[in-house]
Motif scaffolding. Structure first.
Motif, PDB file in Angstrom:
ATOM      1  N   MET A   1       7.023   7.917 -11.518  1.00 51.81           N
ATOM      2  CA  MET A   1       7.149   8.576 -10.236  1.00 51.81           C
ATOM      3  C   MET A   1       6.719   7.623  -9.135  1.00 51.81           C
ATOM      4  O   MET A   1       5.802   6.838  -9.304  1.00 51.81           O
ATOM      5  N   LYS A   2       7.390   7.723  -8.008  1.00 49.56           N
ATOM      6  CA  LYS A   2       7.054   6.891  -6.858  1.00 49.56           C
ATOM      7  C   LYS A   2       5.962   7.573  -6.032  1.00 49.56           C
ATOM      8  O   LYS A   2       5.959   8.790  -5.875  1.00 49.56           O
ATOM      9  N   VAL A   3       5.068   6.752  -5.488  1.00 49.49           N
ATOM     10  CA  VAL A   3       3.991   7.271  -4.644  1.00 49.49           C
ATOM     11  C   VAL A   3       4.582   7.923  -3.403  1.00 49.49           C
ATOM     12  O   VAL A   3       4.132   8.994  -2.980  1.00 49.49           O
ATOM     13  N   SER A   4       5.614   7.325  -2.836  1.00 46.26           N
ATOM     14  CA  SER A   4       6.228   7.880  -1.622  1.00 46.26           C
ATOM     15  C   SER A   4       6.842   9.254  -1.883  1.00 46.26           C
ATOM     16  O   SER A   4       6.762  10.150  -1.036  1.00 46.26           O
ATOM     17  N   THR A  36       1.804   9.391   3.905  1.00 39.32           N
ATOM     18  CA  THR A  36       2.604   8.208   3.605  1.00 39.32           C
ATOM     19  C   THR A  36       1.907   7.310   2.590  1.00 39.32           C
ATOM     20  O   THR A  36       0.684   7.242   2.538  1.00 39.32           O
ATOM     21  N   SER A  37       2.719   6.627   1.818  1.00 37.78           N
ATOM     22  CA  SER A  37       2.222   5.639   0.868  1.00 37.78           C
ATOM     23  C   SER A  37       1.991   4.335   1.609  1.00 37.78           C
ATOM     24  O   SER A  37       2.843   3.874   2.361  1.00 37.78           O
ATOM     25  N   LYS A  38       0.848   3.743   1.396  1.00 33.04           N
ATOM     26  CA  LYS A  38       0.525   2.443   1.990  1.00 33.04           C
ATOM     27  C   LYS A  38       0.325   1.384   0.913  1.00 33.04           C
ATOM     28  O   LYS A  38      -0.245   0.335   1.156  1.00 33.04           O
ATOM     29  N   ALA A  39       0.796   1.676  -0.300  1.00 30.37           N
ATOM     30  CA  ALA A  39       0.628   0.771  -1.432  1.00 30.37           C
ATOM     31  C   ALA A  39       1.632  -0.374  -1.363  1.00 30.37           C
ATOM     32  O   ALA A  39       2.727  -0.223  -0.827  1.00 30.37           O
ATOM     33  N   ALA A  40       1.255  -1.493  -1.939  1.00 31.62           N
ATOM     34  CA  ALA A  40       2.157  -2.637  -2.010  1.00 31.62           C
ATOM     35  C   ALA A  40       3.341  -2.340  -2.931  1.00 31.62           C
ATOM     36  O   ALA A  40       4.449  -2.793  -2.697  1.00 31.62           O
ATOM     37  N   LEU A  44       3.672   4.585  -9.312  1.00 29.79           N
ATOM     38  CA  LEU A  44       2.297   4.947  -9.670  1.00 29.79           C
ATOM     39  C   LEU A  44       1.729   4.074 -10.771  1.00 29.79           C
ATOM     40  O   LEU A  44       0.524   3.828 -10.813  1.00 29.79           O
ATOM     41  N   ARG A  45       2.569   3.590 -11.666  1.00 31.19           N
ATOM     42  CA  ARG A  45       2.100   2.809 -12.818  1.00 31.19           C
ATOM     43  C   ARG A  45       2.017   1.319 -12.552  1.00 31.19           C
ATOM     44  O   ARG A  45       1.540   0.572 -13.392  1.00 31.19           O
ATOM     45  N   SER A  46       2.468   0.862 -11.396  1.00 32.95           N
ATOM     46  CA  SER A  46       2.558  -0.582 -11.189  1.00 32.95           C
ATOM     47  C   SER A  46       1.363  -1.188 -10.463  1.00 32.95           C
ATOM     48  O   SER A  46       1.287  -2.387 -10.330  1.00 32.95           O
ATOM     49  N   GLY A  47       0.452  -0.401 -10.006  1.00 33.32           N
ATOM     50  CA  GLY A  47      -0.703  -0.961  -9.306  1.00 33.32           C
ATOM     51  C   GLY A  47      -1.493   0.132  -8.626  1.00 33.32           C
ATOM     52  O   GLY A  47      -1.256   1.313  -8.828  1.00 33.32           O
ATOM     53  N   ASP A  48      -2.436  -0.278  -7.840  1.00 30.00           N
ATOM     54  CA  ASP A  48      -3.248   0.691  -7.133  1.00 30.00           C
ATOM     55  C   ASP A  48      -2.425   1.391  -6.057  1.00 30.00           C
ATOM     56  O   ASP A  48      -1.591   0.773  -5.400  1.00 30.00           O
ATOM     57  N   ALA A  49      -2.680   2.686  -5.896  1.00 29.27           N
ATOM     58  CA  ALA A  49      -1.972   3.479  -4.890  1.00 29.27           C
ATOM     59  C   ALA A  49      -2.853   3.596  -3.654  1.00 29.27           C
ATOM     60  O   ALA A  49      -4.077   3.671  -3.742  1.00 29.27           O
ATOM     61  N   ALA A  50      -2.231   3.605  -2.498  1.00 26.72           N
ATOM     62  CA  ALA A  50      -2.931   3.823  -1.229  1.00 26.72           C
ATOM     63  C   ALA A  50      -2.140   4.865  -0.458  1.00 26.72           C
ATOM     64  O   ALA A  50      -0.915   4.771  -0.349  1.00 26.72           O
ATOM     65  N   GLN A  69      -7.461   9.276 -14.620  1.00 27.12           N
ATOM     66  CA  GLN A  69      -6.723  10.290 -15.357  1.00 27.12           C
ATOM     67  C   GLN A  69      -6.081  11.252 -14.374  1.00 27.12           C
ATOM     68  O   GLN A  69      -6.682  11.601 -13.354  1.00 27.12           O
ATOM     69  N   HIS A  70      -4.875  11.698 -14.682  1.00 26.96           N
ATOM     70  CA  HIS A  70      -4.146  12.667 -13.860  1.00 26.96           C
ATOM     71  C   HIS A  70      -4.019  12.191 -12.406  1.00 26.96           C
ATOM     72  O   HIS A  70      -4.251  12.948 -11.477  1.00 26.96           O
ATOM     73  N   LEU A  71      -3.638  10.935 -12.224  1.00 25.15           N
ATOM     74  CA  LEU A  71      -3.575  10.328 -10.895  1.00 25.15           C
ATOM     75  C   LEU A  71      -2.763  11.148  -9.891  1.00 25.15           C
ATOM     76  O   LEU A  71      -3.225  11.354  -8.771  1.00 25.15           O
ATOM     77  N   PRO A  72      -1.575  11.667 -10.234  1.00 21.91           N
ATOM     78  CA  PRO A  72      -0.847  12.470  -9.236  1.00 21.91           C
ATOM     79  C   PRO A  72      -1.651  13.687  -8.765  1.00 21.91           C
ATOM     80  O   PRO A  72      -1.669  14.007  -7.576  1.00 21.91           O
ATOM     81  N   GLY A  73      -2.350  14.342  -9.684  1.00 22.27           N
ATOM     82  CA  GLY A  73      -3.176  15.492  -9.311  1.00 22.27           C
ATOM     83  C   GLY A  73      -4.369  15.100  -8.463  1.00 22.27           C
ATOM     84  O   GLY A  73      -4.750  15.824  -7.528  1.00 22.27           O
ATOM     85  N   VAL A  74      -4.951  13.948  -8.758  1.00 27.06           N
ATOM     86  CA  VAL A  74      -6.079  13.448  -7.971  1.00 27.06           C
ATOM     87  C   VAL A  74      -5.614  13.134  -6.556  1.00 27.06           C
ATOM     88  O   VAL A  74      -6.287  13.482  -5.567  1.00 27.06           O
ATOM     89  N   ILE A  75      -4.459  12.497  -6.425  1.00 27.03           N
ATOM     90  CA  ILE A  75      -3.913  12.191  -5.096  1.00 27.03           C
ATOM     91  C   ILE A  75      -3.638  13.491  -4.350  1.00 27.03           C
ATOM     92  O   ILE A  75      -3.976  13.616  -3.167  1.00 27.03           O
ATOM     93  N   GLU A  76      -3.045  14.452  -5.016  1.00 31.46           N
ATOM     94  CA  GLU A  76      -2.738  15.736  -4.388  1.00 31.46           C
ATOM     95  C   GLU A  76      -4.001  16.411  -3.861  1.00 31.46           C
ATOM     96  O   GLU A  76      -4.048  16.846  -2.698  1.00 31.46           O
ATOM     97  N   MET A  77      -5.043  16.489  -4.673  1.00 33.58           N
ATOM     98  CA  MET A  77      -6.295  17.110  -4.232  1.00 33.58           C
ATOM     99  C   MET A  77      -6.900  16.360  -3.063  1.00 33.58           C
ATOM    100  O   MET A  77      -7.405  16.954  -2.114  1.00 33.58           O
ATOM    101  N   ASP A  78      -6.841  15.033  -3.104  1.00 35.97           N
ATOM    102  CA  ASP A  78      -7.421  14.231  -2.033  1.00 35.97           C
ATOM    103  C   ASP A  78      -6.660  14.402  -0.733  1.00 35.97           C
ATOM    104  O   ASP A  78      -7.263  14.454   0.338  1.00 35.97           O
ATOM    105  N   VAL A  79      -5.332  14.499  -0.804  1.00 37.69           N
ATOM    106  CA  VAL A  79      -4.534  14.701   0.405  1.00 37.69           C
ATOM    107  C   VAL A  79      -4.880  16.044   1.044  1.00 37.69           C
ATOM    108  O   VAL A  79      -5.085  16.124   2.263  1.00 37.69           O
ATOM    109  N   VAL A  80      -4.977  17.090   0.246  1.00 37.74           N
ATOM    110  CA  VAL A  80      -5.325  18.410   0.778  1.00 37.74           C
ATOM    111  C   VAL A  80      -6.724  18.372   1.401  1.00 37.74           C
ATOM    112  O   VAL A  80      -6.936  18.882   2.514  1.00 37.74           O
ATOM    113  N   ASP A  81      -7.684  17.757   0.720  1.00 42.49           N
ATOM    114  CA  ASP A  81      -9.038  17.643   1.265  1.00 42.49           C
ATOM    115  C   ASP A  81      -9.058  16.833   2.561  1.00 42.49           C
ATOM    116  O   ASP A  81      -9.752  17.185   3.516  1.00 42.49           O
TER     117      ASP A  81
END
Length: 101
Positions: A1-4, A36-40, A44-50, A69-81
Motif C-alpha cells: 500500500m502507498k502512504v499517499s 499528506t505523505s512527506k516520505a521519500a 509503506l514497506r520501502s522505508g520510513d513513512a512521514a 507492528q500494524h503500521l497503517p493502523g498506527v498512522i491512522e490513530m496518529d493522524v486522528v490524534d
C-alpha cells in the motif's frame, strides 16, 4: 500500500464524518484538513513513512518506522490524534484561520 493512498483514505474518512467529530471546531476544521505523505518513498514497506496533518497554517508532522507492528493502523490513530490536537490549538488561539467562525 502507498502512504499517499492511506493518507487520502484517512483524510476522506475524517471529512465524511466516519470518525466521530466531538466539537464544533472539529466539524469546522474537518473541511480544511489535509493529510499528506512527506516520505521519500511512497510504499509503506520501502522505508520510513512521514505524514503531515494540516489544517490551514497549523500542522503536525510525524515520522514512522517501517518496523512498527500494524503500521497503517498506527498512522491512522496518529493522524486522528494530530487532527484533534490541532483543533484544540485552534480553539485556544486566534490565528485568523478561516473555519467559519
Amino acid at each position: 500500500m502507498k502512504v499517499s493512498e492511506l493518507c487520502g483514505m484517512i483524510e476522506e474518512s475524517i471529512k465524511s464524518g466516519r470518525y466521530p467529530l466531538e466539537t464544533d471546531t472539529q466539524k469546522k476544521c474537518a473541511g480544511l484538513l489535509k493529510v499528506t505523505s512527506k516520505a521519500a518513498f511512497d510504499d509503506l514497506r520501502s522505508g520510513d513513512a512521514a505524514v503531515e496533518v494540516r489544517v490551514g497554517d497549523i500542522y503536525v508532522a510525524t515520522n514512522f518506522s517501517q518496523n512498527m507492528q500494524h503500521l497503517p493502523g498506527v498512522i491512522e490513530m496518529d493522524v486522528v490524534d494530530s487532527f484533534k490536537l490541532i483543533c484544540r490549538k485552534v480553539e485556544r488561539i486566534d490565528t485568523g484561520l478561516k473555519i467559519g467562525r
